[in-house]
Scaffold this motif. Structure first.
Motif, mmCIF file in Angstrom:
data_model
loop_
_atom_site.group_PDB
_atom_site.id
_atom_site.type_symbol
_atom_site.label_atom_id
_atom_site.label_comp_id
_atom_site.label_asym_id
_atom_site.label_seq_id
_atom_site.Cartn_x
_atom_site.Cartn_y
_atom_site.Cartn_z
ATOM 1 N N MET A 286 0.819 -1.209 0.000
ATOM 2 C CA MET A 286 0.000 0.000 0.000
ATOM 3 C C MET A 286 0.855 1.263 0.000
ATOM 4 O O MET A 286 0.426 2.303 -0.464
ATOM 5 N N LEU B 188 1.375 2.920 -3.389
ATOM 6 C CA LEU B 188 0.321 3.814 -3.880
ATOM 7 C C LEU B 188 0.072 4.958 -2.890
ATOM 8 O O LEU B 188 -0.797 5.784 -3.104
ATOM 9 N N LEU C 254 -1.317 4.686 -0.028
ATOM 10 C CA LEU C 254 -2.702 4.517 0.421
ATOM 11 C C LEU C 254 -2.753 3.988 1.844
ATOM 12 O O LEU C 254 -3.701 3.332 2.241
ATOM 13 N N GLU D 52 -4.018 7.354 7.651
ATOM 14 C CA GLU D 52 -3.406 8.552 8.211
ATOM 15 C C GLU D 52 -2.522 8.177 9.390
ATOM 16 O O GLU D 52 -2.842 7.280 10.151
ATOM 17 N N ARG E 138 -2.434 11.538 -7.505
ATOM 18 C CA ARG E 138 -3.710 11.246 -8.163
ATOM 19 C C ARG E 138 -3.477 10.787 -9.592
ATOM 20 O O ARG E 138 -4.115 9.858 -10.067
ATOM 21 N N ARG F 12 -1.902 7.149 -9.442
ATOM 22 C CA ARG F 12 -2.774 6.050 -9.024
ATOM 23 C C ARG F 12 -3.719 5.642 -10.150
ATOM 24 O O ARG F 12 -4.418 6.486 -10.704
ATOM 25 N N GLY F 13 -3.720 4.401 -10.442
ATOM 26 C CA GLY F 13 -4.598 3.902 -11.494
ATOM 27 C C GLY F 13 -3.976 4.030 -12.866
ATOM 28 O O GLY F 13 -4.306 3.285 -13.775
ATOM 29 N N LEU G 170 -4.497 -0.927 -8.260
ATOM 30 C CA LEU G 170 -4.680 -1.846 -7.141
ATOM 31 C C LEU G 170 -5.849 -2.800 -7.386
ATOM 32 O O LEU G 170 -6.909 -2.400 -7.852
ATOM 33 N N SER H 90 -8.037 -5.345 -5.013
ATOM 34 C CA SER H 90 -8.172 -5.559 -3.575
ATOM 35 C C SER H 90 -8.551 -6.981 -3.215
ATOM 36 O O SER H 90 -8.999 -7.761 -4.046
ATOM 37 N N GLN H 91 -8.436 -7.259 -1.932
ATOM 38 C CA GLN H 91 -8.685 -8.594 -1.414
ATOM 39 C C GLN H 91 -10.156 -8.976 -1.426
ATOM 40 O O GLN H 91 -10.532 -10.050 -1.868
ATOM 41 N N ALA I 217 -13.508 5.034 -13.303
ATOM 42 C CA ALA I 217 -12.096 4.684 -13.405
ATOM 43 C C ALA I 217 -11.533 5.096 -14.765
ATOM 44 O O ALA I 217 -10.409 5.584 -14.874
ATOM 45 N N ALA J 24 -11.170 8.937 -14.853
ATOM 46 C CA ALA J 24 -10.233 9.529 -13.889
ATOM 47 C C ALA J 24 -8.950 9.955 -14.586
ATOM 48 O O ALA J 24 -8.292 10.899 -14.170
ATOM 49 N N HIS J 25 -8.598 9.253 -15.661
ATOM 50 C CA HIS J 25 -7.334 9.580 -16.323
ATOM 51 C C HIS J 25 -7.502 10.005 -17.767
ATOM 52 O O HIS J 25 -6.524 10.278 -18.440
ATOM 53 N N MET K 180 -11.441 -2.317 -13.546
ATOM 54 C CA MET K 180 -11.204 -0.940 -13.124
ATOM 55 C C MET K 180 -9.711 -0.662 -13.018
ATOM 56 O O MET K 180 -9.234 0.409 -13.376
ATOM 57 N N ASP L 200 -3.585 -7.389 -4.033
ATOM 58 C CA ASP L 200 -3.500 -7.693 -2.609
ATOM 59 C C ASP L 200 -4.425 -8.861 -2.283
ATOM 60 O O ASP L 200 -5.626 -8.676 -2.153
ATOM 61 N N GLU M 281 -13.564 -0.120 2.283
ATOM 62 C CA GLU M 281 -12.616 -0.508 1.259
ATOM 63 C C GLU M 281 -12.893 0.143 -0.091
ATOM 64 O O GLU M 281 -11.977 0.422 -0.843
ATOM 65 N N ARG N 174 -10.969 3.254 -0.515
ATOM 66 C CA ARG N 174 -9.585 3.030 -0.931
ATOM 67 C C ARG N 174 -9.534 2.715 -2.424
ATOM 68 O O ARG N 174 -8.656 3.192 -3.133
ATOM 69 N N THR N 175 -10.512 1.903 -2.886
ATOM 70 C CA THR N 175 -10.553 1.580 -4.315
ATOM 71 C C THR N 175 -10.675 2.858 -5.142
ATOM 72 O O THR N 175 -9.978 3.038 -6.137
ATOM 73 N N ARG O 149 -9.821 5.893 -4.376
ATOM 74 C CA ARG O 149 -8.558 6.630 -4.365
ATOM 75 C C ARG O 149 -7.540 5.946 -5.269
ATOM 76 O O ARG O 149 -6.817 6.601 -6.008
ATOM 77 N N ALA O 150 -7.500 4.614 -5.219
ATOM 78 C CA ALA O 150 -6.531 3.877 -6.019
ATOM 79 C C ALA O 150 -6.796 4.026 -7.511
ATOM 80 O O ALA O 150 -5.896 3.880 -8.320
ATOM 81 N N LYS O 151 -8.053 4.334 -7.871
ATOM 82 C CA LYS O 151 -8.361 4.544 -9.280
ATOM 83 C C LYS O 151 -7.831 5.887 -9.761
ATOM 84 O O LYS O 151 -7.791 6.153 -10.945
ATOM 85 N N GLY O 152 -7.483 6.752 -8.805
ATOM 86 C CA GLY O 152 -7.036 8.074 -9.171
ATOM 87 C C GLY O 152 -8.155 9.095 -9.116
ATOM 88 O O GLY O 152 -8.067 10.168 -9.703
ATOM 89 N N VAL O 153 -9.224 8.787 -8.407
ATOM 90 C CA VAL O 153 -10.329 9.728 -8.254
ATOM 91 C C VAL O 153 -9.911 10.792 -7.239
ATOM 92 O O VAL O 153 -9.281 10.490 -6.234
ATOM 93 N N GLY O 154 -10.258 12.051 -7.536
ATOM 94 C CA GLY O 154 -9.855 13.150 -6.666
ATOM 95 C C GLY O 154 -10.530 13.083 -5.307
ATOM 96 O O GLY O 154 -11.619 12.536 -5.167
#
Lengths: 546, 310
Positions: free
Chosen positions: A55, A58, A60, A63, A87, A90-91, A96, A98-99, A118, A121-122, A170, A182, B207, B210-211, B213-218
């Motif tokens: 993690m 990324l 992630l 805090e 930002r 990521r992706g 990522l 996930s589990q 997804a 986002a880019h 995604m 993960d 979770e 986190r997904t 954020r991991a996609k790159g969403v603001g």
């Protein structure tokens, strides 16, 4: 694509701390490289720091986590990135998977919404229509049936395997060079796991992406990894090619980890139980849920199972096979629509509530999750003593003596005054075993008692389980999805599929010479911790699919 | 078909609850000690003929079951009956509702705006100083008994500062309603903001966040869309129930601020043994309650696809 000489991902001396004053270091300086087209497995037990390390790539982590060292991804320093740069990374560069595939999708948005998100986002310049088309393309790529229909559905309407495919779709949205997976198959059935691993291996090796696979499952590692890094207590213990790690592990820890993995056929022949008596006799059992407003679901559809005194009967199947429901029906926690259940020759289906309660005293139960099945406000001794005082009416020194005896049997003497949160998962499950056998049951129902545990812990718990069973001689219905665990522990096996018995017999015969096609498929799908066997199987599977 | 059946089942349930609750209320009002006719007369001694006539007119010597059936048949014909002074009940109620509804909506709106804002701020800054300050303030405020809060408000903003009228509705909306609404809102603020806060914190750790954020969403979209949409489900349920509760009229607040609302009327009716009036108001409250429950279910269905398409 990056070539092997300049790896896609380079991690040097990564350290992760949590909290402050004093900071608690959980990853103690690890080095890791992943090149394009390579599947690297990061293995270790829970708490080894493998997920935390992954993690931090990324950024992630929750805090309050402190990350030092260097993480270079595609030539850029990840630890120096601004929020904005993060930002866009990521992706896009690394994605990522996930589990928990269902929990990692937002329950209130459609699949289409989330995949389109997804995609956009880019590439914000795409029109809604183009993004939608791309989303359908991605879903097709991960082999989801009827992608256009799926777009309109919500996560809860898809199976776990399909949700995981959505998660992969995604992750692929912006065509990242690195995939971080993960524990991508831990929550899935073995046959689904095999399919997902096929997809991952294709995305990695064939399409030149780097894949960092975090797992605790040595079978999965043997199946798709090129290189392996073993983590233990936040440090890197050993690394090498998959073949070398499996063939000649250098470190004791690695060896122990590999030894702890149960395998089919390791145990050798065992005698078949012969007694004509029955600790449990189930015949024609039908369990239906729903009714009135809801569609009726037949979870168990005419099942016959019996357990002799002293026999360990494995009940194996995938999720939805009805295996847990059968266990629940025996203890009266599932509605019996038709059929008979007899414990020690006494019918429980037609008995009065009082008789049923009495019959249940002869049954011990061990549940899957020891953390939730123990009362957190009871000490170990109180937990084990409860059935003794409540049912047997024992008092004072007699209780103390019995509790001591039981805790010795599960190798937990000295922990009597501890509370649940002071124990490890394996210790908690041993407490649950002690409680379950406190009343000297003639029948024990164990529902996936080790599937929430790490392999090395699982090995210990199974050991304790075997000893206690031998000593007390109860018959046992051992419910599990893990064929290897059943092979190491049980005498006989019943294979279930969609609420019906597919095959039944002595464990050697069923698990090494299965006669049913479904059992063969199940056995072929469960990865074994041996890279050469897995390579052979994969070749066979792909040849069969082509 | 499935939905029609569910609705039919629901309505049948409503009818049962309605009959059960109205009967219990009717019966308990009639079981109260004291004589309504004597209460009407005050200290004077009424002639026997008048007592007999009144008893006859209001069927006071009939068993409670017969009276209840009479009341029900009146309801079916849209007749809420007359009070002991001979005035029809329906128009009296009709003149009181606007006050209560205005008060409820104003208080509710203040509660929604303040509660959501406080909840969101403390969730996003949880554990920080601002979160703790907001926690202490909101809980502290809701620990003050509501009549103390009301009288303090009247004293400070009504008498000292003179911003709002102390009581009555003569200044109309919004002036007359702000002070009582604020008191109600402040009282319920802690529950709303705590609920919003804990629900957002729970979803922040989910979770799928986190997904995203991991996609790159603001971050703004992650919180504004993914987290908020999920936190809205429990919050909306609570707020809808709360609105139903407020629409039932707040006896204490209407009393202190002398607002001629339904709560006030109910209070008087109980004191003077106006059985028909109590029954009529209670019936209205039950209807509001049932409609609110239905609304909450509909809201749930709209907000949560797992319920809509379970």
């Amino acid at each position: 694509m990056t070539d092997a000489s300049t790896p896609l991902l380079t991690i040097r001396d990564l350290r992760v701390t949590f909290g402050s004053r004093p900071a608690h270091e959980v990853v103690h300086g690890i080095d890791l490289d992943v090149a394009g087209g390579e599947v690297v497995a990061l293995v270790g037990e829970s708490g080894s720091g493998k997920s935390v390390s992954a993690m931090s790539i990324l950024r992630l982590l929750p805090e309050g986590a402190g990350v030092t060292g260097s993480i270079r991804l595609d030539g850029k320093d990840v630890l120096a990135m601004s929020q904005r740069e993060l930002r866009s990374m990521r992706g896009n560069t690394a994605a990522l998977i996930s589990q928990d595939p269902i929990a990692s999708l937002n329950p209130v948005f459609t699949i289409g919404f989330q995949v389109v998100e997804a995609v956009r986002a880019h590439s914000s310049r795409l029109s809604a229509k183009e993004a939608r088309r791309r989303a359908i393309e991605l879903l097709t790529l991960v082999e989801i049936p009827e992608p256009e229909l799926r777009m309109k559905q919500y996560p809860h309407e898809l199976s776990g395997g399909q949700c995981q495919r959505v998660g992969i779709a995604m992750a692929l949205a912006a065509d990242p060079q690195l995939l971080i997976a993960d524990e991508p198959t831990t929550a899935l059935d073995v046959t689904i796991q095999a399919e997902i691993l096929d997809v991952l291996s294709r995305l990695g090796r064939e399409q030149g992406r780097g894949v960092l696979l975090i797992t605790h499952d040595m079978g999965v590692v043997a199946d798709i990894a090129d290189r392996v890094l073993v983590m233990h207590q936040g440090a890197l213990v050993e690394h090498g090619t998959t073949q070398s790690i499996f063939d000649s592990p250098q470190r004791d820890y690695t060896r122990a980890l590999l030894d702890a993995v149960p395998r089919i056929g390791r145990r050798g022949p065992s005698p078949a139980p012969v007694s004509a008596d029955r600790a449990l006799e189930i015949s024609g059992l039908v369990v239906e849920y729903g009714g009135r407003l809801k569609r009726t679901v037949r979870a168990v559809d005419g099942v016959d199972v019996h357990v002799r005194p002293g026999e360990m009967r494995g009940l194996v199947g995938e999720s939805g096979s009805g295996k847990s429901t059968i266990g629940r029906a025996v203890i009266g926690a599932a509605p019996i629509t038709a059929g008979h259940v007899a414990v020690n020759g006494r019918e429980v289906t037609s008995a009065t509530p009082r008789q049923r309660r009495h019959a249940r005293q002869a049954i011990g139960v061990v549940f899957q999750n020891p953390s939730t099945s123990l009362n957190p406000r009871y000490t170990v001794a109180q937990t084990v003593a409860e059935p003794l005082t409540q049912v047997e009416g024992l008092r004072g020194a007699a209780v103390k003596a019995r509790v001591q005896e039981l805790l010795e049997a599960v190798r937990l003497d000295g922990h009597a005054d501890h509370y649940g949160h002071e124990l490890s998962g394996g210790q908690k499950q041993r407490v649950a075993i002690a409680r379950a056998v406190a009343l000297r049951p003639t029948l024990l129902i164990a529902d996936e008692p080790t599937s929430a545990l790490d392999v090395s812990v699982q090995a210990q718990v199974l050991d304790v389980f075997r000893d206690v069973q031998r000593e007390m001689g109860f018959g046992c219905l051992f419910i599990s999805h893990d064929l290897a665990v059943i092979d190491e522990l049980c005498d006989t096996v019943t294979v279930l599929h969609r609420g019906r018995v597919i095959e039944e017999g002595h464990r050697e015969q069923v698990l090494t010479h299965p006669s049913a096609e479904y059992t063969r498929r199940l056995l072929a799908a469960a990865p074994v911790p041996d890279p050469s066997v897995q390579a052979q199987r994969r070749a066979q599977r792909l040849a069969g699919a082509a | 078909m499935k939905i029609a059946l569910a609705v039919a089942q629901r309505l049948a349930g409503f009818a049962l609850v309605f009959l059960g609750v109205t009967f219990v209320i009717y019966w308990s009002v009639f079981s109260l000690p004291g004589d309504p006719i004597q209460a009407l007369a005050g200290d004077r001694q009424l002639p026997d003929s008048v007592v007999a006539a009144l008893t006859e007119a209001y069927m006071l010597d009939e068993p409670v079951g017969v009276q209840y059936l009479h009341f029900l048949s009146g309801l079916v014909h849209g007749d809420l009956g007359v009070d002991l002074s001979g005035r029809a009940i329906a128009p009296q109620l009709a003149s009181r509702w606007p006050v209560t509804i205005t008060l409820a909506l104003t208080a509710w709106t203040i509660q929604v705006v303040l509660g959501l804002s406080i909840g969101i701020v403390s969730a996003l800054r949880h554990g920080k100083t601002i979160d703790r300050v907001l926690l202490v303030t909101t809980i502290g405020a809701s620990c003050i008994p509501v009549f103390v809060l009301a009288i303090m408000g009247q004293l400070l903003f009504g008498v000292r500062l003179g911003w709002f009228p102390v009581a009555g509705t003569s200044a109309g909306w919004p002036l007359s309603y702000i002070l009582p609404s604020l008191v109600i809102a402040v009282f319920g603020l802690a529950s709303v903001s705590r609920l919003v806060r804990s629900s957002i914190i729970e979803n922040l750790g989910a979770e799928y966040v986190r997904t995203a954020r991991a996609k790159g969403v603001g971050e703004r979209r992650v919180i504004g869309l993914h987290v908020m949409r999920n936190s809205l489900i429990p919050t909306a349920t609570y707020l809808a129930t709360d609105l139903g509760f407020l629409l039932g009229g707040t006896v204490v607040i209407e009393g202190i601020f002398n607002l001629p609302g339904v709560g006030n009327l109910l209070f008087q009716a109980i004191r003077t043994h106006e059985a028909a009036m109590v029954a009529a108001i209670s019936t209205a409250l039950i209807v509001i309650f049932l409609v609110t429950t239905l609304l909450v279910d509909v809201l749930h269905t709209l907000l949560d696809p797992r319920i809509r398409r379970g």
